[in-house]
Design an enzyme around this catalytic site. Structure first.
Site, mmCIF file in Angstrom:
data_model
loop_
_atom_site.group_PDB
_atom_site.id
_atom_site.type_symbol
_atom_site.label_atom_id
_atom_site.label_comp_id
_atom_site.label_asym_id
_atom_site.label_seq_id
_atom_site.Cartn_x
_atom_site.Cartn_y
_atom_site.Cartn_z
ATOM 1 N N LYS A 112 -30.097 19.604 26.288
ATOM 2 C CA LYS A 112 -30.259 21.222 26.257
ATOM 3 C C LYS A 112 -29.762 22.208 27.428
ATOM 4 O O LYS A 112 -28.921 23.117 27.237
ATOM 5 C CB LYS A 112 -31.965 21.431 25.340
ATOM 6 C CG LYS A 112 -32.251 21.339 24.741
ATOM 7 C CD LYS A 112 -33.703 21.268 23.681
ATOM 8 C CE LYS A 112 -34.032 21.061 22.457
ATOM 9 N NZ LYS A 112 -34.702 20.370 22.198
ATOM 10 N N LYS A 190 -24.137 14.591 16.646
ATOM 11 C CA LYS A 190 -25.730 14.671 16.058
ATOM 12 C C LYS A 190 -25.425 16.220 15.224
ATOM 13 O O LYS A 190 -25.334 16.044 15.757
ATOM 14 C CB LYS A 190 -26.495 13.908 17.308
ATOM 15 C CG LYS A 190 -28.166 14.532 16.662
ATOM 16 C CD LYS A 190 -29.040 14.276 17.274
ATOM 17 C CE LYS A 190 -30.107 15.627 17.209
ATOM 18 N NZ LYS A 190 -31.425 15.139 16.223
ATOM 19 N N LYS A 193 -29.814 21.926 14.094
ATOM 20 C CA LYS A 193 -30.557 22.640 13.742
ATOM 21 C C LYS A 193 -30.031 23.623 15.496
ATOM 22 O O LYS A 193 -29.828 24.592 15.600
ATOM 23 C CB LYS A 193 -32.352 23.288 14.068
ATOM 24 C CG LYS A 193 -32.742 22.450 12.678
ATOM 25 C CD LYS A 193 -34.030 23.185 13.156
ATOM 26 C CE LYS A 193 -35.513 21.935 11.811
ATOM 27 N NZ LYS A 193 -36.036 21.183 12.986
HETATM 28 P P1 ADP Z 1 -32.979 19.362 15.293
HETATM 29 O O1 ADP Z 1 -33.029 18.386 16.451
HETATM 30 O O2 ADP Z 1 -32.903 19.545 14.517
HETATM 31 O O3 ADP Z 1 -33.787 20.664 15.972
HETATM 32 P P2 ADP Z 1 -35.558 18.175 14.974
HETATM 33 O O4 ADP Z 1 -35.723 18.680 16.516
HETATM 34 O O5 ADP Z 1 -36.554 19.247 14.369
HETATM 35 O O6 ADP Z 1 -34.518 18.626 14.712
HETATM 36 O O7 ADP Z 1 -36.318 16.826 14.059
HETATM 37 C C1 ADP Z 1 -36.885 16.985 13.412
HETATM 38 C C2 ADP Z 1 -36.845 15.302 13.221
HETATM 39 O O8 ADP Z 1 -35.463 14.685 12.501
HETATM 40 C C3 ADP Z 1 -37.156 14.129 14.034
HETATM 41 O O9 ADP Z 1 -37.521 13.037 13.385
HETATM 42 C C4 ADP Z 1 -35.677 14.353 14.355
HETATM 43 O O10 ADP Z 1 -35.492 12.827 15.421
HETATM 44 C C5 ADP Z 1 -34.945 13.944 13.160
HETATM 45 N N1 ADP Z 1 -33.735 14.262 13.260
HETATM 46 C C6 ADP Z 1 -33.186 15.213 13.144
HETATM 47 N N2 ADP Z 1 -31.836 15.775 13.331
HETATM 48 C C7 ADP Z 1 -31.801 14.049 13.431
HETATM 49 C C8 ADP Z 1 -30.379 13.399 12.986
HETATM 50 N N3 ADP Z 1 -29.132 14.176 13.389
HETATM 51 N N4 ADP Z 1 -30.247 12.645 12.709
HETATM 52 C C9 ADP Z 1 -31.357 11.803 12.575
HETATM 53 N N5 ADP Z 1 -32.964 12.563 12.843
HETATM 54 C C10 ADP Z 1 -32.589 13.714 13.148
#
Ligand code: ADP
Ligand code: TRP
Length: 321
Positions: A112, A190, A193
């Site tokens: 980040k 990856k 959000k």
């Molecule tokens: P983001 O990275 O979009 O902010 P979050 O951190 O809120 O998402 O993640 C919520 C859940 O979704 C977590 O368990 C995270 O590991 C999973 N997750 C987020 N992005 C991915 C991805 N690209 N592939 C697989 N799992 C993901």
């Protein structure tokens, strides 16, 4: 004894295919195995969403998403992280036994910062709050995507530090990955959000079309044979289809004469169909927000009862009671 399953998701934006295939799908499937706890991590979200009305909306949105995608409030406990303020107290207790070095190794923090996000204290100690979330419910299994595994290892470490100093208070949690723990985004990185490379689960019509058609591909001409394994359209398509359909697309790419545009259209149709009934359910729930609030309220009470027990033990063991 049934295993305690727990996971959280931050209300920082609309949920996407990565969230669904990496986490939410298995959260819903695991309802059959035990009584899982799933929460909306609104304290965590404060490190990036600093607008009260937006945070409130996003928080309720995630609850509606889960219910639309099949979460059954009779089987799972769904709640807001902030309805259990005990986790913030436990965060402090854990912080006092945790070295800086552990947090300094966090990939997600480093990523980040590398992406230009300001290095705030909240962001730095984010894994301590996450450890408190996990440990306060005596969780056995934490189903997440691959990006969160290191955070769970940190929670194991923090549980160990505390237990070593004061005695056995916390269980050692284990991460559980889905069969698709790393879903690529429209730019091939990856899906996240925070990276503006998402395909949203509840997008439809032109918005969905634009996201799918916007997937970045190489510039090989239609005639050229293409490698399916390095191809985001194919990887996303594989999430939705049977083994036969997957193989068929792979063979077409390898043979040549098959373009990315055609593959994107097939993918678009699959995404659209796959989430059609959840979208309809979501529209209904949108009109019934009081019901959703009530689910969260009840879930919060249930979770808080559990959390109080662990916190009170932790306080006692370290001499604060
Ligand atoms: P983001 O990275 O979009 O902010 P979050 O951190 O809120 O998402 O993640 C919520 C859940 O979704 C977590 O368990 C995270 O590991 C999973 N997750 C987020 N992005 C991915 C991805 N690209 N592939 C697989 N799992 C993901
Ligand atoms: N940090 C997680 C994420 O960004 C969300 C989260 C917060 C979480 N607390 C948790 C996940 C506890 C599992 C367990 O995805």
């Amino acid at each position: 004894m049934r295993k305690r399953i727990l996971s959280g998701i931050q209300p920082t934006n609309k949920i996407h295919l990565g969230n669904y295939f990496g986490a939410i799908r298995q959260h819903i499937a695991m309802q059959q195995e035990g009584e899982p706890f799933y929460f909306i991590a609104n304290y965590h979200a404060l490190t990036s969403v600093q607008e009260a009305a937006r945070l409130r909306d996003l928080t309720l949105d995630i609850a509606i998403d889960y219910l639309s995608l099949g979460l059954d409030p009779e089987k799972s406990v769904l709640f807001k992280q902030s309805d259990v303020p005990e986790v913030t107290e436990l965060t402090w207790l854990l912080a006092t036994v945790t070295g800086m070095g552990l947090l300094e190794r966090a990939h997600s923090y480093k990523d980040k910062i590398a992406k230009g996000i300001a290095p705030g204290v909240g962001l730095f100690i984010y894994p301590v709050l996450m450890a408190a979330d996990i440990l306060i419910y005596q969780s056995d299994i934490v189903p997440v995507g691959v990006d969160q595994v290191q955070h769970i290892e940190m929670a194991q470490d923090m549980a160990g530090y505390f237990n070593n100093i004061y005695g056995e208070v916390f269980k050692r949690p284990e991460a559980k990955l889905s069969s698709t723990p790393k879903v690529p985004g429209t730019d091939g990185q990856k899906m996240s959000k925070s990276y503006k490379n998402t395909i949203e689960v509840f997008a439809e019509g032109n918005i969905l079309k634009k996201a799918v058609m916007g997937i970045v591909t190489d510039s090989l001409p239609v005639e050229a044979p293409k490698d399916p394994e390095t191809n985001t359209v194919y990887q996303l398509y594989s999430l939705f289809v049977s083994e036969n359909e997957r193989r068929e697309m792979a063979e077409r790419f390898v043979a040549g004469g098959y373009g990315y545009g055609d593959a994107k259209k097939k993918l678009l149709q699959k995404v659209d169909e796959y989430f059609a009934s959840a979208r309809e359910k979501r529209k209904e729930l949108e009109k019934n927000r009081d019901y959703v609030e009530e689910v969260l309220r009840k879930g919060g009470e249930r979770a808080r009862n559990e959390a109080r027990q662990t916190l009170s033990k932790a306080r006692k063991y370290c001499g604060i009671d």
